[in-house]
Design an enzyme around this catalytic site. Structure first.
Site, PDB file in Angstrom:
ATOM      1  N   GLU A 431       0.813  -1.229   0.000  1.00  0.00           N
ATOM      2  CA  GLU A 431       0.000   0.000   0.000  1.00  0.00           C
ATOM      3  C   GLU A 431       0.843   1.276   0.000  1.00  0.00           C
ATOM      4  O   GLU A 431       0.711   2.100   0.897  1.00  0.00           O
ATOM      5  CB  GLU A 431      -0.936  -0.007   1.218  1.00  0.00           C
ATOM      6  CG  GLU A 431      -2.078  -1.002   1.116  1.00  0.00           C
ATOM      7  CD  GLU A 431      -3.187  -0.545   0.169  1.00  0.00           C
ATOM      8  OE1 GLU A 431      -3.035   0.524  -0.473  1.00  0.00           O
ATOM      9  OE2 GLU A 431      -4.199  -1.253   0.065  1.00  0.00           O
ATOM     10  N   GLU A 501      -4.060 -10.368  -0.531  1.00  0.00           N
ATOM     11  CA  GLU A 501      -4.984 -10.347   0.606  1.00  0.00           C
ATOM     12  C   GLU A 501      -6.367 -10.686   0.070  1.00  0.00           C
ATOM     13  O   GLU A 501      -6.779 -10.158  -0.963  1.00  0.00           O
ATOM     14  CB  GLU A 501      -5.015  -8.973   1.280  1.00  0.00           C
ATOM     15  CG  GLU A 501      -3.701  -8.610   1.947  1.00  0.00           C
ATOM     16  CD  GLU A 501      -3.671  -7.195   2.514  1.00  0.00           C
ATOM     17  OE1 GLU A 501      -4.742  -6.651   2.834  1.00  0.00           O
ATOM     18  OE2 GLU A 501      -2.564  -6.651   2.614  1.00  0.00           O
TER      19      GLU A 501
HETATM   20  C1  IPT Z   1      -5.226  -3.740   3.443  1.00  0.00           C
HETATM   21  C2  IPT Z   1      -3.903  -3.665   4.115  1.00  0.00           C
HETATM   22  O1  IPT Z   1      -2.887  -4.065   3.265  1.00  0.00           O
HETATM   23  C3  IPT Z   1      -3.830  -4.469   5.364  1.00  0.00           C
HETATM   24  O2  IPT Z   1      -2.699  -4.059   6.079  1.00  0.00           O
HETATM   25  C4  IPT Z   1      -5.068  -4.333   6.171  1.00  0.00           C
HETATM   26  O3  IPT Z   1      -5.238  -2.983   6.503  1.00  0.00           O
HETATM   27  C5  IPT Z   1      -6.232  -4.749   5.370  1.00  0.00           C
HETATM   28  O4  IPT Z   1      -6.344  -3.978   4.216  1.00  0.00           O
HETATM   29  C6  IPT Z   1      -7.533  -4.583   6.097  1.00  0.00           C
HETATM   30  O5  IPT Z   1      -7.561  -5.139   7.350  1.00  0.00           O
HETATM   31  S1  IPT Z   1      -5.419  -2.159   2.721  1.00  0.00           S
HETATM   32  C7  IPT Z   1      -7.108  -1.796   2.542  1.00  0.00           C
HETATM   33  C8  IPT Z   1      -7.214  -0.302   2.304  1.00  0.00           C
HETATM   34  C9  IPT Z   1      -7.678  -2.532   1.396  1.00  0.00           C
END
Ligand code: IPT
Length: 976
Positions: A431, A501
């Site tokens: 990010e 993710e």
């Molecule tokens: C994404 C992040 O990479 C992770 O660290 C965590 O924040 C997750 O989301 C949510 O829990 S970033 C998000 C803006 C998609």
């Protein structure tokens, strides 16, 4: 204090720090962990006080009493202060750590090095008041040469000053608690002045081994007579690479200069490393003086394996492996970030036991022990650099002041971790938008390590077909299933697609995981992903004074629940503002490592052994990439609706990876089946045949299941019986076993997904959370009582009908409701009632034993029993919990088996029995606010909305939504 203000200068990544390397200096070192003198200053330039307190090192001060004025603070994207990069606030907690160090007399004439495992975010080192060095990069070690600074045989004072906020904070803006302090071990070690400065290993699955050794201070060639040797246990001595030596002499080292000496071998008969077969070999590299004596030694555990991308597939040892991954932070509920090796081992064993084969070290290089363990237990690792500039991503990605930090962090990670077979992919960070600083880091990495792919989500964020250089893998986060399938089918896919993710595990979540895996396993081009995330980052908090419990809280919790006098704190609970509330509680494991039900769902979806049934033959499939089935053993379990469970041993065939074969069902097993036993399921309970490094013998691995016989639909209530149904004037059922009669239920205590995805707002606007029943009519015809009632909603009145009839085995309740068009997305349609107190044990036939919901129901169907309390899952922020899917019937009785009630359902239904009303759960922020009700609350749903993952990512899929239309359901209530 130093003249420069290094916390304000992104160009300064370190000062007099030694280069990163892969030589493990822990053996033979002097550990400096323990109790240090400590002062917390309000700013780095504030004067020291006379008074010192103490602090445990490693350990962040934010979690210890000495740091009480600076508690933990949680934010996701938002920086905790408004300054733009590279600025940081003037109020800047600064921890001064001090202790005496005794330098052994026999270190005279030797090189002496200090290693600080990790400190956030700026580390300033002084010895006896003399400046030694500076380090940034909060999740990697910093080493400093103390030779000449300390005196062998004498005592010195070591001072480590750690500045919490800095230019670096802007690139360490990860979604987790902010802490300050030293998080990994501190040690001193010694070497010969001429020493092994680095050892870089490359080992392919064909047995080709190359070891590049860097000796310092040498300068391109070893002194006359000195040499390096290498020994591979079980194989023998490695050869000096003479071509390399010749090249060195001719000074032709134009590329791939990795050191002063290269050793090589072609190891025959090597057993390749993979996550399923983590074969490791011991390699010892020695640096010899001219007389042959050993001046230095470096020990490694290496694995022979290949990683490559071919077309749109990521291959390990030539195989397209599925990536069943999870994102992992260094997190602990008592220390914040510091974990012991034993804790990490237990964590990774859990990860393996639940079917994961991969970890992304979100969002920084994890503790070095983690990679040793991943090598040993068998996990593919995406190793991620400590770069997340989330809040100011756009400003930083192209800011030349941050260019050194990007290259420094990526290169230091690769230098530390390059010898680990578990590391299969490098990640440039998380990010941080995409800019020239990323390309610079990618350029360094590609030249340094051509053996591994690299990924960076931001480089391919909007255009998955882009040819930008900073990602070899399309690794989106939270993409919808439709999007990824469409990309794989588009004909434009050029890179592997592995979600960095997906399936956000916040609260009661991970709906549609099965749909994801069904698509991944059948769509070429889709290879898996990493669930967000492993932990709920709940910090154990003492209620008496609101402080983190710290290590003293060990044992003050059980089964995911914080014990008496404690709670799991999330954002805001330490008075921290701004904060992102419970968004840090988004893991598959509770803070104390207790697995949530979604872990079991994942385990079943990752099953190495699967079954299929064509109506005649049962076929068993080996779903592994490299292993046969000999490490597993299995047992049949036959369960039918109206009969006892029967077991029999199962003989797993000798099946190669990817193979399948018929698995005969012992005739004796089906012979035991009652002819009128109703729906029948055959389950294969697969367990480990012996001890694995991550599971003891007999550990359950998966429970694949097939349905042998369908349920016959037996219509309820055809035979009227004698008896009278009692209702009050409003038509509410009066029943000796019920303390609250069955009424319509269209709501659930919002899950985090319901809240953050918006559904909960909609329900509130429609008034579904505060339905009031208005009786319309009560009529009696013979023994039959018909009751009509209405509930006003924002979408108009909802009419609910109940027809109550005595039947031979109890009371039949037939229900019907019509939801108007305006109710297009409700939580559930069903009945809720409460029973008399004391019915504390449930037995049910349906999915189980663990919690399940319509879009998270891979739990096998069977007959299960549990205490009512145990059904409940204590999600950190109380919410809908404890449901069981596809329940065909259940009983509730006192724990000692006395009289109770039985409920038979017309079809498999979603059922939840618990100690709280939905409103109780919705109104509580933490578990210590909940008061358990003696009378169990029972919900039977004709339909229940899926869970989805809308707290961050896609909502549930359309088939799992509950909308307008007619719903009917019926059930028989009987006294036992
Ligand atoms: C994404 C992040 O990479 C992770 O660290 C965590 O924040 C997750 O989301 C949510 O829990 S970033 C998000 C803006 C998609």
């Amino acid at each position: 204090m130093l003249p420069l203000r290094p916390w304000e200068s992104p160009e300064i990544t370190s000062w007099r720090r030694l280069p990163m390397h892969a030589v493990d200096r822990r053996p033979g070192s002097i550990g400096l962990d323990g109790t240090w003198r400590f002062q917390l200053l309000p700013a780095p330039d504030a004067p020291l006080a006379d008074h010192w307190s103490t602090l445990e090192v490693p350990g962040v001060w934010t979690m210890q009493d000495a740091g009480a004025s600076d508690p933990p603070h949680y934010t996701n994207v938002t920086m905790p202060w408004p300054h733009h990069p590279p600025a940081s606030p003037a109020a800047n907690p600064t921890g001064v750590h001090e202790r005496d160090i005794d330098i052994p007399a026999d270190w005279a004439g030797r090189r002496i090095v200090l290693q600080v495992g990790a400190a956030e975010s700026v580390l300033i080192v002084e010895v006896d008041g003399q400046a030694v060095g500076i380090g940034k990069d909060s999740h990697l070690a910093s080493e400093f040469d103390l030779t000449g600074v300390v005196r062998p045989g004498e005592r010195s004072t070591l001072r480590l000053t750690v500045v919490k906020w800095s230019d670096s904070s802007h690139i360490e803006d990860q979604d987790q608690w902010w802490h300050g302090g030293i998080t990994r071990s501190v040690l001193l070690y010694t070497t010969d002045p001429l020493h092994l400065a680095d050892v870089a290993v490359r080992a392919g699955r064909d047995g080709a081994l190359r070891v590049d050794c860097q000796v310092r201070p040498a300068g391109g060639a070893l002194p006359p007579g000195w040499f390096v040797s290498g020994e591979l246990e079980g194989w023998g001595e490695l050869a000096q690479d003479t071509a390399f030596d010749a090249g060195m002499r001719a000074d032709e080292r134009v590329s791939e200069f990795l050191g002063e000496a290269r050793l090589s071998a072609t190891v025959t008969g090597v057993r390749p490393w993979s996550a399923e077969t983590p074969h490791l070999y011991r390699l010892t590299v020695r640096l010899h003086r001219a007389d042959g004596t050993v001046a230095d030694r470096s020990r490694h555990r290496i694995g022979f394996r290949d990683v490559e991308i071919r077309g749109r597939d990521l291959l390990v040892n030539g195989e397209r492996v599925f990536i069943r991954g999870v994102n992992r932070h260094d997190f602990h509920p008592l220390t914040g970030r510091t974990l012991t090796v034993e804790e990490m081992r237990a964590d990774l064993a859990t990860v393996k036991r639940f079917g994961f084969n991969a970890v992304r070290t979100s969002h920084y290089p994890n503790d070095p022990a983690l990679l040793d363990l991943a090598d040993e237990l068998g996990l593919y690792v995406v190793d991620e650099a400590d770069i997340e500039s989330h809040d100011h991503a756009h400003e930083i990605a192209d800011d030349p002041r941050y260019l050194p930090a990007f290259v420094d962090r990526v290169s230091r990670m690769a230098l530390r971790d390059g010898n680990h077979p578990s590391v299969v992919v490098w990640s440039l960070g998380n990010e941080s938008d995409y800019g020239a600083n990323h390309d610079a880091a990618a350029g360094w990495l590609r030249r340094h390590d051509p053996t591994r792919p690299l990924q960076y989500e931001g480089a391919a964020k909007t255009d998955w077909s882009s040819t930008r250089i900073a990602s070899d893998i399309v690794c989106p986060m939270y993409a919808s299933l439709d999007e990824i399938v469409a990309h794989a089918r588009s004909g434009t896919q050029t890179k592997p697609l592995i979600l960095c993710e997906y399936s956000h595990a916040m609260g009661n979540s991970n709906g549609t995981l099965a749909d994801h895996w069904a698509a991944i396993e059948t769509t070429p081009g889709l290879q898996g992903g990493f669930i967000w995330e492993l932990w709920d980052h709940g910090i154990l908090q003492r209620l008496s004074d609101g402080r983190p419990a710290g290590r003293a809280g060990a044992g003050a919790y059980a089964d995911g629940v914080a014990g008496e006098g404690h709670r799991w704190a999330y954002g805001g609970d330490f008075g921290d503002t701004p904060n992102d509330g419970a968004f840090c509680a988004d893991g598959l494991l509770f803070p104390d490592r207790t697995p949530k039900p979604a872990m079991y769902e994942h385990r079943e979806l990752a099953a190495p052994v699967r079954l299929s049934y064509d109506g005649r033959t049962v076929t068993v499939h080996n779903h592994q990439h490299f292993r046969d089935l000999s490490w597993l053993t299995a047992q049949w379990l036959l369960s039918c609706e109206d009969g006892d469970e029967v077991t029999a041993p199962a003989a797993l065939p000798d099946l190669p990876p990817g193979g399948c074969a018929e698995l005969p069902v012992p005739p004796g097993l089906t012979a035991a089946l009652p002819a009128d036993g109703g729906e029948t399921w055959l389950t294969l309970r697969v367990t480990t045949a012996g001890d694995e490094t991550w599971a003891t013998r007999g550990t359950e691995i998966c429970t694949p299941q097939i349905r042998l016989r369908e349920r016959e639909t037996v219509p309820f209530g055809t035979t009227p019986a004698r008896g009278r149904v009692e209702v009050d004037d409003d038509g509410l059922l009066l029943h000796p076993l019920l303390t609250a009669p069955p009424v319509l239920n269209l709501w659930r205590a919002p899950t985090d997904n319901d809240l953050l995805g918006g559904a909960a707002d909609l329900w509130r606007e429609l008034g579904l959370d505060t339905l009031v029943r208005k009786p319309l009519s009560v009529s009696r015809e013979g023994a039959t009582v018909s009751v009509r009632s209405a509930y006003d909603t924002g979408a108009g009145p909802v009419v609910h009908e109940q027809v109550l009839n005595p039947v031979p085995d109890g009371l039949l309740i037939e229900e019907r409701v019509v939801l108007p068009d305006g109710l297009s997305d409700v939580a559930r349609v069903g009945s809720v009632f409460e029973t008399v107190a004391g019915l504390d044990r449930i037995e049910w036939y349906g999915h189980g034993p663990w919690e399940s919901y319509p879009d998270r129901c891979s739990a096998p169907v069977g007959r299960y029993g549990a205490g009512v309390d145990a059904l409940f899952t204590p999600y950190l922020r109380p919410q809908e919990s404890g449901g069981r899917h596809g329940v065909r019937g259940f009983t509730l009785r006192p724990a000692d088996g006395g009289p109770g009630l039985a409920i038979r359902l017309d079809s498999p239904r979603q059922v939840a029995v618990g100690r709280y009303r939905d409103r109780d759960l919705a109104d509580a922020a933490h578990h210590d606010e909940l008061v358990s009700r003696p009378c169990p609350v029972v919900r039977i749903d004709a339909a229940h909305r899926g869970l989805g993952t809308a707290s961050c990512g896609p909502d549930t899929l359309p088939p799992y939504l509950v909308g307008a239309g007619t719903y009917t359901w019926s059930w028989v209530l009987r006294s036992l």
